[in-house]
Design a protein around this motif. Structure first.
Motif, mmCIF file in Angstrom:
data_model
loop_
_atom_site.group_PDB
_atom_site.id
_atom_site.type_symbol
_atom_site.label_atom_id
_atom_site.label_comp_id
_atom_site.label_asym_id
_atom_site.label_seq_id
_atom_site.Cartn_x
_atom_site.Cartn_y
_atom_site.Cartn_z
ATOM 1 N N VAL A 68 0.828 -1.203 0.000
ATOM 2 C CA VAL A 68 0.000 0.000 0.000
ATOM 3 C C VAL A 68 0.866 1.259 0.000
ATOM 4 O O VAL A 68 0.600 2.228 -0.720
ATOM 5 N N GLY A 69 1.934 1.249 0.799
ATOM 6 C CA GLY A 69 2.809 2.412 0.874
ATOM 7 C C GLY A 69 3.440 2.745 -0.462
ATOM 8 O O GLY A 69 3.498 3.917 -0.867
ATOM 9 N N MET A 70 3.906 1.729 -1.192
ATOM 10 C CA MET A 70 4.529 1.996 -2.482
ATOM 11 C C MET A 70 3.493 2.393 -3.545
ATOM 12 O O MET A 70 3.800 3.160 -4.466
ATOM 13 N N LEU A 71 2.250 1.904 -3.414
ATOM 14 C CA LEU A 71 1.188 2.381 -4.309
ATOM 15 C C LEU A 71 0.852 3.842 -4.028
ATOM 16 O O LEU A 71 0.558 4.610 -4.955
ATOM 17 N N VAL A 72 0.910 4.224 -2.769
ATOM 18 C CA VAL A 72 0.702 5.637 -2.421
ATOM 19 C C VAL A 72 1.788 6.498 -3.056
ATOM 20 O O VAL A 72 1.520 7.641 -3.489
ATOM 21 N N MET A 73 3.015 5.977 -3.155
ATOM 22 C CA MET A 73 4.080 6.702 -3.845
ATOM 23 C C MET A 73 3.681 7.031 -5.286
ATOM 24 O O MET A 73 3.943 8.131 -5.784
ATOM 25 N N LEU A 338 12.201 12.557 -0.147
ATOM 26 C CA LEU A 338 10.768 12.286 -0.129
ATOM 27 C C LEU A 338 9.962 13.545 0.156
ATOM 28 O O LEU A 338 8.932 13.799 -0.497
ATOM 29 N N LEU A 339 10.404 14.333 1.108
ATOM 30 C CA LEU A 339 9.684 15.563 1.422
ATOM 31 C C LEU A 339 9.640 16.497 0.218
ATOM 32 O O LEU A 339 8.592 17.074 -0.095
ATOM 33 N N PHE A 340 10.754 16.651 -0.471
ATOM 34 C CA PHE A 340 10.799 17.576 -1.602
ATOM 35 C C PHE A 340 10.012 17.045 -2.802
ATOM 36 O O PHE A 340 9.265 17.792 -3.438
ATOM 37 N N VAL A 341 10.172 15.775 -3.108
ATOM 38 C CA VAL A 341 9.565 15.229 -4.329
ATOM 39 C C VAL A 341 8.135 14.773 -4.098
ATOM 40 O O VAL A 341 7.260 14.995 -4.937
ATOM 41 N N LYS A 342 7.853 14.130 -2.953
ATOM 42 C CA LYS A 342 6.537 13.532 -2.719
ATOM 43 C C LYS A 342 5.821 14.072 -1.490
ATOM 44 O O LYS A 342 4.729 13.598 -1.167
ATOM 45 N N GLY A 343 6.416 15.021 -0.798
ATOM 46 C CA GLY A 343 5.744 15.680 0.303
ATOM 47 C C GLY A 343 5.564 14.800 1.529
ATOM 48 O O GLY A 343 6.119 13.700 1.642
ATOM 49 N N MET A 344 4.753 15.294 2.452
ATOM 50 C CA MET A 344 4.506 14.557 3.693
ATOM 51 C C MET A 344 3.823 13.224 3.431
ATOM 52 O O MET A 344 4.073 12.232 4.131
ATOM 53 N N VAL A 345 2.966 13.170 2.430
ATOM 54 C CA VAL A 345 2.286 11.912 2.102
ATOM 55 C C VAL A 345 3.307 10.852 1.705
ATOM 56 O O VAL A 345 3.237 9.697 2.139
ATOM 57 N N GLY A 346 4.265 11.222 0.868
ATOM 58 C CA GLY A 346 5.291 10.272 0.454
ATOM 59 C C GLY A 346 6.166 9.826 1.599
ATOM 60 O O GLY A 346 6.540 8.645 1.680
ATOM 61 N N LEU A 347 6.521 10.745 2.483
ATOM 62 C CA LEU A 347 7.352 10.371 3.628
ATOM 63 C C LEU A 347 6.635 9.362 4.518
ATOM 64 O O LEU A 347 7.217 8.369 4.950
ATOM 65 N N LEU A 348 5.332 9.597 4.784
ATOM 66 C CA LEU A 348 4.568 8.663 5.610
ATOM 67 C C LEU A 348 4.398 7.320 4.911
ATOM 68 O O LEU A 348 4.345 6.277 5.575
ATOM 69 N N ALA A 349 4.328 7.330 3.582
ATOM 70 C CA ALA A 349 4.165 6.081 2.831
ATOM 71 C C ALA A 349 5.359 5.156 3.012
ATOM 72 O O ALA A 349 5.220 3.932 2.890
ATOM 73 N N LEU A 350 6.527 5.703 3.295
ATOM 74 C CA LEU A 350 7.698 4.875 3.590
ATOM 75 C C LEU A 350 7.877 4.668 5.080
ATOM 76 O O LEU A 350 8.214 3.565 5.528
ATOM 77 N N ALA A 351 7.645 5.705 5.873
ATOM 78 C CA ALA A 351 7.901 5.625 7.310
ATOM 79 C C ALA A 351 7.004 4.594 7.991
ATOM 80 O O ALA A 351 7.468 3.855 8.880
ATOM 81 N N VAL A 352 5.747 4.507 7.592
ATOM 82 C CA VAL A 352 4.818 3.581 8.254
ATOM 83 C C VAL A 352 5.246 2.129 8.075
ATOM 84 O O VAL A 352 5.373 1.390 9.069
ATOM 85 N N PRO A 353 5.489 1.636 6.840
ATOM 86 C CA PRO A 353 5.938 0.227 6.729
ATOM 87 C C PRO A 353 7.303 -0.031 7.351
ATOM 88 O O PRO A 353 7.544 -1.129 7.874
ATOM 89 N N VAL A 354 8.189 0.955 7.327
ATOM 90 C CA VAL A 354 9.496 0.764 7.963
ATOM 91 C C VAL A 354 9.336 0.581 9.467
ATOM 92 O O VAL A 354 9.916 -0.341 10.060
ATOM 93 N N LEU A 355 8.553 1.427 10.097
ATOM 94 C CA LEU A 355 8.356 1.328 11.548
ATOM 95 C C LEU A 355 7.597 0.055 11.920
ATOM 96 O O LEU A 355 7.915 -0.584 12.936
#
Length: 462
Positions: A68-73, A338-355
């Motif tokens: 799901v996170g990578m689809l959000v990307m 991620l913040l620059f290219v994909k914003g907060m949404v992109g950062l959370l899309a990676l941070a959630v599965p990593v955590l």
């Protein structure tokens, strides 16, 4: 016994054969510039083959978080390009980049939930390490006798990519700041080789043939040293130390031995902090220009993200000013990028599965070999995310992602097994009596298959 050790690392299924072949022939594919193409093609092909045969059954909630996170990307790519009116062409190009970048992280993790065994990957990376052990002296000799470092750029560069470095073949490179030689082997730049080999060491550790294991690990460690990466020299010892402590965190004597250390640390806290500050200054001062550029890139990326594109980002990297030597804004740091290219949404899309992966492995990963390697790999990737764009190198360190998937798979099985034992829904079976019995994994407790016992089996049978 020797035959059993040799057979343990041999690939059996088609996907195991494909993955082992791709690892062991990395240098051959590098010579034709094919690694940038091989990684994505291999990942999607194995995923489709696995999905056609088994579907996506058996994926844990953590694995689905990666999907799901990578689809959000991909969603952020489309929305950001629409917000900034970048056009259809750049949107399609960035979507293709997603398929061979961020998407590969989820693809290979899902592959790890299949039938691939850690022993096959361990054997393959060890043979790659042995090849490296023999090649490095020859590459050093090429530099010593004054041969040209750059040889050619593969014609496969027409398929695209972020630059010619992904398809160029070099014997060695020269650090422009220090004038010293650096060896990147089959990676696009030298520090990337440090990342790859650090992950491969954690996979190779489980090779059962001792001579092959240590020869492979030696080759990998030499590659880390030859890369000349400061983070490479620091990351692997830190991760190994953390893993050793993590594997023993339920042992009372660990806390007994560390209690005096914490006491002494409290008494000399100020001196220890001064040592840390001095080490940090020396670490950044080793390549002061590089550290300055990276810090400036980070400040620019964060400032423009906050002021221009908070939620969805800018959609793509941008050429930086002279202050950062025209390096791309959003590069050299996964999270700032991620913040620059994909914003907060992109950062959370990676941070959630990593955590989520970190939490699952922390409590359930110790019981399996793949879980132990997966925990170390996650820590290595976390450290390197502060200096590399991880998605740009996924086509090379994909064996680490497969291992991460295997670790999450075994952790999920361990959790289900523990739940069954707690609820009492799976009564134990006396193996000394005839009948159908469940054959379980010796460490995770997960049921592997059922067998029929026709005669008495001694309970102490290995």
């Amino acid at each position: 016994m020797t035959d059993a050790l040799a057979d343990a690392g041999l690939p059996h299924s088609r996907e195991e054969k494909w993955l082992a072949h791709a690892i062991q022939w990395s240098f051959a594919y590098y010579l034709v510039g094919g690694l940038y193409v091989l990684g994505p093609v291999l990942g999607w092909a194995v995923l489709l083959m696995q999905a056609r045969r088994d579907g996506l059954r058996g994926l844990s909630f953590t694995a689905w978080s990666w999907v799901v996170g990578m689809l959000v990307m991909l969603v952020t790519v489309v929305v950001a390009h629409a917000d900034h009116q970048l056009g259809l062409g750049p949107t399609i190009k960035s979507s293709i980049g997603w398929a061979k970048g961020w998407a590969l992280m989820a693809v290979f993790i899902v592959i790890g939930f299949g039938s691939v065994r850690i022993e096959v990957l361990s054997r393959a990376v060890c043979w790659l390490g042995v090849q490296t052990l023999f090649l490095l002296p020859l590459l050093w000799l090429a530099w010593a006798v004054g041969m040209p470092g750059h040889l050619y750029v593969s014609p496969l560069s027409v398929v695209g990519g972020s630059g010619p470095e992904y398809f160029s073949v070099e014997l060695f490179g020269i650090n422009p700041q220090t004038g010293q030689a650096r060896w990147r082997l089959f990676a696009p730049w030298a520090p990337a080789m440090g990342l790859i080999m650090s992950c491969f060491v954690l996979i190779a550790w489980h090779e059962r043939r001792v001579a092959l294991r240590w020869a492979g690990i030696l080759g990998m460690l030499l590659a880390v040293l030859a890369s000349g990466s400061r983070l490479s020299l620091l990351a692997l010892p830190i991760v190994v130390l953390v893993l050793l402590l993590w594997q023993r965190m339920d042992q009372a004597k660990l806390y007994f031995w560390f209690s005096p250390l914490f006491l002494v640390g409290g008494l000399f806290a100020q001196s220890l902090l001064s040592l840390v500050e001095d080490f940090t200054s020396q670490f950044h001062g080793a390549r002061a220009d590089s550290s300055r550029v990276r810090a400036a890139l980070g400040r620019i990326a964060v400032h423009r993200w906050e002021s221009e594109a908070y939620w969805w980002g800018h959609g793509s990297v941008e050429r930086g000013p002279h202050l950062v030597e025209h390096m791309s804004i959003g590069s050299h740091h996964t999270w700032f990028g991620l913040l620059f290219v994909k914003g907060m949404v992109g950062l959370l899309a990676l941070a959630v599965p990593v955590l989520m992966s970190l939490w699952v492995l922390l409590w359930r990963g110790r019981s399996s070999k793949s879980g132990q390697s997966a925990m170390g790999i996650l820590l290595v990737l976390g450290l390197y995310s502060l200096s590399e764009n991880l998605e740009m190198l996924a086509y090379l360190y994909w064996p680490a992602l497969v291992t991460l998937g295997m670790g999450l798979r075994d952790a999920a099985r361990s959790s289900r097994s523990a739940g069954c034992q707690t609820s009492g829904s799976a009564p134990s079976k006396d193996l000394s009596q005839p009948g159908s019995v469940a054959i379980s994994h010796p460490k995770t407790g997960a049921v592997l298959r059922h067998a029929t016992v026709a005669h008495h089996i001694p309970l102490d049978t290995p």
